[in-house]
Design an enzyme around this catalytic site. Structure first.
Site, short mmCIF file in Angstrom:
data_model
loop_
_atom_site.label_atom_id
_atom_site.label_comp_id
_atom_site.label_asym_id
_atom_site.label_seq_id
_atom_site.Cartn_x
_atom_site.Cartn_y
_atom_site.Cartn_z
N ARG A 32 0.82 -1.22 0.00
CA ARG A 32 0.00 0.00 0.00
C ARG A 32 0.85 1.27 0.00
O ARG A 32 0.30 2.38 0.00
CB ARG A 32 -0.97 -0.02 1.18
N ASN A 33 2.16 1.14 -0.02
CA ASN A 33 3.02 2.32 -0.14
C ASN A 33 3.00 2.73 -1.62
O ASN A 33 3.25 1.89 -2.49
CB ASN A 33 4.45 2.01 0.32
N VAL A 34 2.73 3.99 -1.89
CA VAL A 34 2.54 4.43 -3.28
C VAL A 34 3.82 5.00 -3.91
O VAL A 34 3.77 5.58 -4.99
CB VAL A 34 1.39 5.46 -3.39
#
Length: 173
Positions: free
Chosen positions: A46-48
């Protein structure tokens, strides 16, 4: 019987992703648990970070870590962390035990990367640690532009992807 909590592990960051012609340096604080487990920068699903990099650099949606890192190297962007090691119970920067902090060697890094003219911080903690513990002790750091960017971490859910993307365009020049 008394059961004690296991000791908090002393964690270590990764070597920089760089070439000697890099002109922009992106600094995080310390890899999170997912990244440490995968041995890859910004590995949490979920780290963009990598999605933003792909959008800015116009790359393809690739899953290969090697292709992702090659894209930033080709764009003359280096990637590293402020901390070399520390103790931290979770992946949150707020859990870093400040008494255990060891810094990366920025004096040598900048000596070997004379083209760096912009340092971008992936979040406020990376910026505050660098500005307090690193920047005052560097020679010739006045030629460098410093920019704090919104964290790409899933913990920074208050900032939308589009807001993050807009701010992160500062990594290009």
């Amino acid at each position: 019987m008394i059961i004690e909590d296991p000791p908090i592990a002393h964690i270590h960051s990764f070597p920089p992703i760089e070439r000697n012609n890099s002109s922009v340096l992106i600094l995080g604080t310390m890899p999170g648990k997912a990244s440490l487990h995968a041995q890859q920068y910004y590995a949490h699903p979920r780290n963009v970070f990598w999605k933003i990099i792909r959008e800015i650099l116009g790359g393809k949606d690739v899953n290969s870590y090697e292709a992702r890192t090659s894209s930033i190297i080709a764009a003359r962007i280096a990637l590293w962390d402020v901390l070399k090691s520390c103790r931290r119970e979770s992946s949150l920067d707020s859990d870093i035990d400040h008494d255990t902090i060891m810094l990366n060697d920025f004096a040598s890094f900048f000596e070997n990367h004379p083209h760096i003219h912009r340092v971008c911080f992936n979040g406020a903690k990376a910026e505050s640690l660098y500005m307090k513990l690193v920047q005052p002790f560097l020679q010739n750091s006045s030629d460098i532009e410093y920019i704090r960017l919104p964290s790409t971490s899933p913990a920074n859910a208050a900032t939308s992807f589009d807001e993050k993307l807009g701010a992160w365009k500062a990594i290009t020049y």
